[in-house]
Scaffold this active site. Structure first.
Site, PDB file in Angstrom:
ATOM      1  N   HIS A 132      42.504  31.099  22.690  1.00 27.36           N
ATOM      2  CA  HIS A 132      42.566  31.716  23.556  1.00 27.36           C
ATOM      3  C   HIS A 132      41.479  33.032  22.868  1.00 27.36           C
ATOM      4  CE1 HIS A 132      44.786  30.441  26.515  1.00 27.36           C
ATOM      5  NE2 HIS A 132      43.923  31.583  27.467  1.00 27.36           N
ATOM      6  N   LYS A 136      42.465  38.177  24.033  1.00 31.24           N
ATOM      7  CA  LYS A 136      43.770  38.638  24.928  1.00 31.24           C
ATOM      8  C   LYS A 136      45.021  38.936  23.651  1.00 31.24           C
ATOM      9  CE  LYS A 136      47.077  34.808  26.658  1.00 31.24           C
ATOM     10  NZ  LYS A 136      46.733  35.318  27.731  1.00 31.24           N
ATOM     11  N   THR A 143      49.921  30.027  30.286  1.00 30.56           N
ATOM     12  CA  THR A 143      49.374  28.957  30.728  1.00 30.56           C
ATOM     13  C   THR A 143      50.569  27.970  30.031  1.00 30.56           C
ATOM     14  OG1 THR A 143      47.651  29.422  31.441  1.00 30.56           O
ATOM     15  CG2 THR A 143      48.443  26.828  31.120  1.00 30.56           C
TER      16      THR A 143
HETATM   17  P1  NAD Z   1      40.804  42.579  31.309  1.00 31.13           P
HETATM   18  O1  NAD Z   1      41.572  43.263  30.070  1.00 31.13           O
HETATM   19  O2  NAD Z   1      39.516  41.929  30.865  1.00 31.13           O
HETATM   20  O3  NAD Z   1      40.941  43.543  32.580  1.00 31.13           O
HETATM   21  C1  NAD Z   1      41.991  44.236  33.217  1.00 31.13           C
HETATM   22  C2  NAD Z   1      41.322  45.488  34.076  1.00 31.13           C
HETATM   23  O4  NAD Z   1      42.827  45.662  34.823  1.00 31.13           O
HETATM   24  C3  NAD Z   1      40.670  45.560  33.237  1.00 31.13           C
HETATM   25  O5  NAD Z   1      39.737  46.628  33.784  1.00 31.13           O
HETATM   26  C4  NAD Z   1      41.059  47.525  33.605  1.00 31.13           C
HETATM   27  O6  NAD Z   1      40.845  48.202  33.328  1.00 31.13           O
HETATM   28  C5  NAD Z   1      42.334  46.900  34.617  1.00 31.13           C
HETATM   29  N1  NAD Z   1      43.604  48.000  34.749  1.00 31.13           N
HETATM   30  C6  NAD Z   1      44.523  48.322  34.031  1.00 31.13           C
HETATM   31  N2  NAD Z   1      45.217  49.402  34.809  1.00 31.13           N
HETATM   32  C7  NAD Z   1      45.042  48.869  35.735  1.00 31.13           C
HETATM   33  C8  NAD Z   1      45.650  49.719  36.876  1.00 31.13           C
HETATM   34  N3  NAD Z   1      46.868  51.039  36.261  1.00 31.13           N
HETATM   35  N4  NAD Z   1      45.194  49.468  37.733  1.00 31.13           N
HETATM   36  C9  NAD Z   1      43.835  48.661  37.916  1.00 31.13           C
HETATM   37  N5  NAD Z   1      43.240  48.145  37.132  1.00 31.13           N
HETATM   38  C10 NAD Z   1      44.153  48.547  35.770  1.00 31.13           C
HETATM   39  O7  NAD Z   1      41.780  41.374  31.156  1.00 31.13           O
HETATM   40  P2  NAD Z   1      40.903  40.030  31.754  1.00 31.13           P
HETATM   41  O8  NAD Z   1      41.115  38.649  30.809  1.00 31.13           O
HETATM   42  O9  NAD Z   1      40.218  39.862  33.070  1.00 31.13           O
HETATM   43  O10 NAD Z   1      42.827  39.121  32.582  1.00 31.13           O
HETATM   44  C11 NAD Z   1      43.655  39.771  33.093  1.00 31.13           C
HETATM   45  C12 NAD Z   1      45.373  39.150  33.192  1.00 31.13           C
HETATM   46  O11 NAD Z   1      44.958  37.900  34.198  1.00 31.13           O
HETATM   47  C13 NAD Z   1      45.889  38.774  31.939  1.00 31.13           C
HETATM   48  O12 NAD Z   1      46.998  39.645  32.013  1.00 31.13           O
HETATM   49  C14 NAD Z   1      45.739  37.706  31.287  1.00 31.13           C
HETATM   50  O13 NAD Z   1      46.249  36.779  31.274  1.00 31.13           O
HETATM   51  C15 NAD Z   1      45.712  37.305  33.355  1.00 31.13           C
HETATM   52  N6  NAD Z   1      44.615  35.771  33.398  1.00 31.13           N
HETATM   53  C16 NAD Z   1      45.270  34.902  34.472  1.00 31.13           C
HETATM   54  C17 NAD Z   1      44.487  33.405  34.640  1.00 31.13           C
HETATM   55  C18 NAD Z   1      45.101  32.904  35.438  1.00 31.13           C
HETATM   56  O14 NAD Z   1      44.600  32.019  36.441  1.00 31.13           O
HETATM   57  N7  NAD Z   1      46.663  33.230  36.526  1.00 31.13           N
HETATM   58  C19 NAD Z   1      43.871  33.604  34.297  1.00 31.13           C
HETATM   59  C20 NAD Z   1      43.135  33.996  32.703  1.00 31.13           C
HETATM   60  C21 NAD Z   1      43.505  35.021  32.924  1.00 31.13           C
END
Ligand code: NAD
Length: 244
Positions: A132, A136, A143
């Site tokens: 990744h 990350k 996954t």
């Molecule tokens: P990122 O860091 O770019 O985004 C996270 C966002 O959450 C940020 O904008 C942050 O300000 C916000 N945040 C923090 N605290 C918060 C709160 N209290 N309330 C609301 N928002 C808040 O991360 P990302 O790359 O977008 O990934 C987000 C999550 O999704 C991670 O856990 C990642 O592992 C996961 N992910 C899952 C999948 C899937 O298919 N399930 C795919 C990609 C990423």
């Protein structure tokens, strides 16, 4: 039309979800919130809430959704055991669609991994390798953990005992009852996962590579539409796609 709220809207996935929602005719975006915004009002406005923020947010968000009887799609990964238990507790009150990966391709990889492990059995050594982007936060990826869980289940191993996270130093010979899990980080890689089945004289590698976040975003929206009106329970993307 399903009325959805996106939590974590300013993040990488949040922005991909906003773009995907814009072109999804079956979804109406009613709120998009990030840290510091009014979460309670955003939950109340929706029929289904989609969480792609950070793992520390999910348990209290699930509780909030349960109080307001809203379905929740959980995309965040890296939850602690305590958080997982708190989140799972809400399944008796609302539908939870919880998946470490919402891409159709990765869910096909989950299915293929189970089948391959069942066919090949313990004669093949199994290892999971993921890569990744450098930003990350959690490792191994959710996954990769799901892939390791699938392998452990199919091979009748206890993952807590079988998992080998990276190897370092004098490890001795590989045993037949271990599942290697390796996390590589760098650059802007959206998400690569490979499951290796290494036998005597032959090797099978199943690989999925995501080249952008659209696949996760479209899958999560599909899960939201599917979740609306479902009975309370714990569901996964495998249920949404009809694989289970
Ligand atoms: P990122 O860091 O770019 O985004 C996270 C966002 O959450 C940020 O904008 C942050 O300000 C916000 N945040 C923090 N605290 C918060 C709160 N209290 N309330 C609301 N928002 C808040 O991360 P990302 O790359 O977008 O990934 C987000 C999550 O999704 C991670 O856990 C990642 O592992 C996961 N992910 C899952 C999948 C899937 O298919 N399930 C795919 C990609 C990423």
């Amino acid at each position: 039309m399903t009325r959805v709220t996106i939590v974590g809207s300013r993040g990488r996935m949040g922005r991909a979800l906003l773009a995907a929602a814009d072109t999804a005719p079956e979804v109406e975006l009613v709120a998009a919130v990030d840290a510091g915004d009014d979460l309670a009002a955003a939950v109340d406005a929706a029929e289904v809430v989609i969480d792609f923020s950070v793992h520390t947010v999910t348990a209290s968000l699930a509780d909030r959704c349960a109080q307001s009887a809203k379905a929740l799609v959980i995309g965040t990964t890296g939850h602690t055991e305590t958080e997982r238990t708190q989140i799972a507790h809400c399944q008796s009150r609302i539908p939870l669609v919880w998946s470490a990966n919402f891409s159709t391709g990765v869910n096909t990889l989950f299915w293929l991994t189970r089948k391959a492990a069942e066919i090949l059995g313990p004669a093949f050594d199994v290892e999971v390798v993921e890569m990744h982007h450098r930003h990350k936060q959690d490792a191994p990826s959710g996954t990769a953990k799901t892939l390791a869980e699938i392998l452990a289940e199919a091979l009748r191993l206890r993952l807590e005992e079988a998992a080998r996270h990276g190897r370092h130093g004098f490890t001795g010979e590989r045993t037949t009852t271990e599942i290697g899990v390796h996390a590589v980080r760098g650059g802007d890689v959206v998400g690569d996962h490979t499951v290796i089945f290494a036998g005597r004289g032959e090797r099978i590698e199943l690989t999925h590579r995501a080249s952008n976040r659209e696949t996760f975003a479209h899958g999560a929206l599909r899960a939201a539409v599917w979740a609306q009106g479902r009975p309370p329970g714990l569901y996964s993307m495998q249920d949404v796609l009809g694989f289970s």
